[in-house]
Design an enzyme around this catalytic site. Structure first.
Site, PDB file in Angstrom:
ATOM      1  CB  THR A   1      20.396  96.546  25.784  1.00 22.39           C
ATOM      2  OG1 THR A   1      21.395  95.523  25.454  1.00 22.39           O
ATOM      3  CG2 THR A   1      20.353  96.950  27.136  1.00 22.39           C
TER       4      THR A   1
ATOM      5  NE  ARG B   1      35.821  91.086  26.961  1.00 21.20           N
ATOM      6  CZ  ARG B   1      36.932  90.916  26.889  1.00 21.20           C
ATOM      7  NH1 ARG B   1      37.787  90.720  27.967  1.00 21.20           N
ATOM      8  NH2 ARG B   1      37.949  91.288  25.627  1.00 21.20           N
TER       9      ARG B   1
ATOM     10  CB  CYS C   1      26.168  90.252  19.968  1.00 21.07           C
ATOM     11  SG  CYS C   1      25.819  89.398  21.634  1.00 21.07           S
TER      12      CYS C   1
ATOM     13  CE  LYS D   1      29.309  92.473  24.216  1.00 17.31           C
ATOM     14  NZ  LYS D   1      29.828  90.985  24.256  1.00 17.31           N
TER      15      LYS D   1
ATOM     16  CG  ASP E   1      13.148  86.693  33.399  1.00 22.01           C
ATOM     17  OD1 ASP E   1      14.174  86.811  32.502  1.00 22.01           O
ATOM     18  OD2 ASP E   1      11.901  86.859  32.711  1.00 22.01           O
TER      19      ASP E   1
HETATM   20  N1  NAD Z   1      22.904  86.378  23.946  1.00 20.41           N
HETATM   21  C1  NAD Z   1      24.227  86.451  23.701  1.00 20.41           C
HETATM   22  O1  NAD Z   1      25.116  85.799  22.910  1.00 20.41           O
HETATM   23  C2  NAD Z   1      24.828  87.937  24.399  1.00 20.41           C
HETATM   24  C3  NAD Z   1      26.211  87.991  24.467  1.00 20.41           C
HETATM   25  C4  NAD Z   1      26.747  89.075  25.368  1.00 20.41           C
HETATM   26  C5  NAD Z   1      26.084  90.025  25.739  1.00 20.41           C
HETATM   27  N2  NAD Z   1      24.817  89.838  25.751  1.00 20.41           N
HETATM   28  C6  NAD Z   1      24.232  90.960  26.260  1.00 20.41           C
HETATM   29  O2  NAD Z   1      23.479  90.716  27.262  1.00 20.41           O
HETATM   30  C7  NAD Z   1      22.193  91.195  27.635  1.00 20.41           C
HETATM   31  C8  NAD Z   1      20.991  90.144  27.738  1.00 20.41           C
HETATM   32  O3  NAD Z   1      21.071  89.239  26.724  1.00 20.41           O
HETATM   33  P1  NAD Z   1      20.408  87.747  26.750  1.00 20.41           P
HETATM   34  O4  NAD Z   1      20.623  87.278  25.476  1.00 20.41           O
HETATM   35  O5  NAD Z   1      20.858  87.038  27.720  1.00 20.41           O
HETATM   36  O6  NAD Z   1      18.688  88.190  26.679  1.00 20.41           O
HETATM   37  P2  NAD Z   1      17.544  87.216  26.556  1.00 20.41           P
HETATM   38  O7  NAD Z   1      16.718  87.578  26.010  1.00 20.41           O
HETATM   39  O8  NAD Z   1      17.881  85.860  26.596  1.00 20.41           O
HETATM   40  O9  NAD Z   1      17.157  87.086  28.033  1.00 20.41           O
HETATM   41  C9  NAD Z   1      16.712  88.426  28.851  1.00 20.41           C
HETATM   42  C10 NAD Z   1      15.488  87.897  30.018  1.00 20.41           C
HETATM   43  O10 NAD Z   1      15.293  89.027  30.417  1.00 20.41           O
HETATM   44  C11 NAD Z   1      13.978  89.268  30.936  1.00 20.41           C
HETATM   45  N3  NAD Z   1      13.467  90.591  31.046  1.00 20.41           N
HETATM   46  C12 NAD Z   1      13.117  91.507  30.147  1.00 20.41           C
HETATM   47  N4  NAD Z   1      12.660  92.383  30.840  1.00 20.41           N
HETATM   48  C13 NAD Z   1      12.673  92.164  32.043  1.00 20.41           C
HETATM   49  C14 NAD Z   1      12.400  93.117  33.107  1.00 20.41           C
HETATM   50  N5  NAD Z   1      11.905  94.273  33.017  1.00 20.41           N
HETATM   51  N6  NAD Z   1      12.732  92.495  34.529  1.00 20.41           N
HETATM   52  C15 NAD Z   1      13.113  91.222  34.587  1.00 20.41           C
HETATM   53  N7  NAD Z   1      13.502  90.483  33.584  1.00 20.41           N
HETATM   54  C16 NAD Z   1      13.094  90.924  32.468  1.00 20.41           C
HETATM   55  C17 NAD Z   1      13.332  88.338  29.711  1.00 20.41           C
HETATM   56  O11 NAD Z   1      12.104  87.729  30.214  1.00 20.41           O
HETATM   57  C18 NAD Z   1      14.621  87.323  29.399  1.00 20.41           C
HETATM   58  O12 NAD Z   1      14.324  85.980  30.147  1.00 20.41           O
HETATM   59  C19 NAD Z   1      21.954  92.029  26.511  1.00 20.41           C
HETATM   60  O13 NAD Z   1      22.263  93.351  26.834  1.00 20.41           O
HETATM   61  C20 NAD Z   1      22.917  91.406  25.278  1.00 20.41           C
HETATM   62  O14 NAD Z   1      22.969  92.565  24.419  1.00 20.41           O
HETATM   63  C21 NAD Z   1      24.139  89.009  24.909  1.00 20.41           C
END
Ligand code: NAD
Length: 456
Positions: free
Chosen positions: A102, A171, A278, A224, A46
């Protein structure tokens, strides 16, 4: 690819496969822990150094059921190590999972810039024989058109020949991520058959309910977006019907329950709108992709607009209740119950309540916020007035707006609300959990999404 699908589960369970997880957020961290739990060596990467340090001390950066214990367990066993360098994590791993954010930009266009930069770093470290699985949410064709060329350019390797590439959406919802990730079937699409089989074998080590293999990458990517757009549209439908019910003096909830006894009717609950990471974003991701093939998605756009307008509607309900007792939103003491975007979750990203608070402040209301999922200091840090207990935050309130159906709020007693708040307090129930009759019996004024003025 070096990894032989039938050998993967055994090798992984024995600790002979290293899995890199790129992006240790709400979804990446639970995934990293589940792979460690399955036996793999896990390298988390990260770009946030503070987060990496915290994880390497065995501490969880946020509250997610059971996550803290798993992080502590696997950091102390040496199975989970985190670093702030994606290239190094990739170069030491046979499997690389991408879970970076994203987003959509201000013009509501999909924004994959974070994914692009993560893939660039990953590409530099990618080793021949590795398997890359994208798990961030993306629109159809993103793996083929964005991820694949960047990985190839920065690694000098060729997809399918030198490394495998697959897509599998997450999911899950925050607040129950570990459970959801294990219990919902994993949908997997591969660049080729070898990638598909290897990714399925890797993911089978953490999935309890099996794998659905799609015939190509874009079907997995679409699935998704479709499941979340389905929810966004259904919530918009509920909200629109709720607005009609308020005008027509029909109780939406009563009509909904009656309608849903027919097996093809699955009417959702209305509310203050849609939040979280999402649902407010993904429809636009599909829209961006649809535009690129010359199609406008009308229904999706309307649903987003309807849901986005709900916080303002809740403010209007509050104004209408206050008018009934000769008050207005200007200078009204308003207590908001609930800042989370969803019931029983401790998360505020894209919470529609934030929009409501802004709307009330613009009208001159004095707003206080209380949420049992957060401690007083956390709410203050968000920039909101608050009090340490529900009793103190309700004291002398002229309007109480309940935004989310946390379990703690289901136990709210009308008499207690009335005794703490100002005389003639307006109660706006956006979550549909209070009993209108009981509220009105105490002398308070009721307003509710889908119920409007209680005239029954
Ligand atoms: N949060 C949800 O409920 C959820 C549910 C399903 C899918 N998703 C998808 O999962 C993905 C991640 O979402 P999330 O909620 O875990 O995100 P988040 O913002 O909680 O975490 C993302 C992490 O990525 C790190 N990061 C950013 N740029 C980076 C890079 N270049 N290299 C390394 N690390 C980097 C950030 O520091 C952060 O810790 C997204 O595509 C999201 O749409 C999220």
């Amino acid at each position: 690819m070096k990894l032989k699908p039938d050998m993967i589960p055994k090798k992984l369970a024995r600790g002979n496969i290293t899995v890199a997880v790129i992006g240790l957020g709400w979804m990446g961290l639970p995934l990293a822990c589940l792979f460690a739990e399955a036996g793999a060596k896990v390298l988390g990467a990260d770009k946030n150094q503070k987060l990496v340090d915290k994880l390497n001390r065995g501490e969880s950066p946020f509250e997610e059921p059971k996550l803290g214990q798993l992080i502590a367990k696997h950091v102390s066993s040496g199975k989970l190590k985190s670093l702030n360098n994606v290239e190094n994590a990739a170069s030491g791993s046979e499997v690389i999972i991408i879970t970076v954010p994203t987003l959509v930009d201000n013009q509501k266009q999909a924004d994959y810039s974070i994914l692009e930069s993560a893939c660039k770093e990953l590409g530099k470290g990618l080793i021949p024989g590795a398997l890359v699985i994208l798990m961030s949410t993306v629109a159809p064709n993103v793996v083929e058109k964005i991820v694949k060329p960047i990985l190839e350019k920065h690694s000098g390797l060729i997809t399918g020949e030198d490394f495998g590439l697959a897509y599998s959406p997450i999911r899950a919802m925050s607040g129950r991520a570990l459970k959801d990730i294990q219990e919902y079937k994993k949908i997997v699409g591969g660049f080729d058959d070898a990638s598909l089989k290897a990714a399925s074998a890797v993911l089978s080590t953490i999935a309890k309910s099996g794998i659905i293999r799609t015939s190509n990458l874009k079907t997995a990517e679409a699935s998704k977006l479709f499941e979340t757009i389905y929810r966004d549209l259904n919530i918009a439908l509920a909200n629109e019907l709720a607005l009609y019910c308020e005008r027509a003096e029909i109780d939406y909830y009563e009509a909904m329950k009656a309608a849903n006894t027919q097996p093809y009717s699955h009417l959702h609950r209305p509310g203050i709108g849609v939040g979280g990471h999402c649902l407010p974003l993904y429809p636009y991701m599909l829209q961006t992709e649809a535009q690129s093939v010359g199609l406008k998605l009308k229904l999706i756009k309307d649903a987003r607009r309807i849901n986005d307008e709900m916080p303002k509607h809740v403010a209007r309900l509050a104004a209408s209740g206050l008018r009934q007792v000769g008050r207005s939103l200007t200078r009204a003491k308003v207590t908001i119950l609930g800042i989370s975007y969803r019931a029983n979750a401790k998360e505020t990203r894209y919470s529609p309540t934030i929009e409501l608070i802004e709307a009330l402040k613009r009208r001159g209301s004095k707003v206080k916020v209380y949420d049992p999922k957060f401690i007083f200091a956390e709410i203050k840090t968000m920039g909101y007035e608050s009090e340490a207990t529900i009793e103190t935050v309700l004291k002398d309130a002229e309007c109480i707006i309940l935004t989310v159906g946390h379990d703690e709020f289901k136990e709210l007693d009308s008499l207690k609300l009335a005794s703490l708040s100002a005389k003639g307090c307006v109660v706006v129930d956006a979550a549909g959990i209070l009993k209108p009759k009981e509220i009105e019996k105490t002398g308070m004024i009721y307003r509710g999404v889908g119920r409007g003025v209680w005239t029954k």
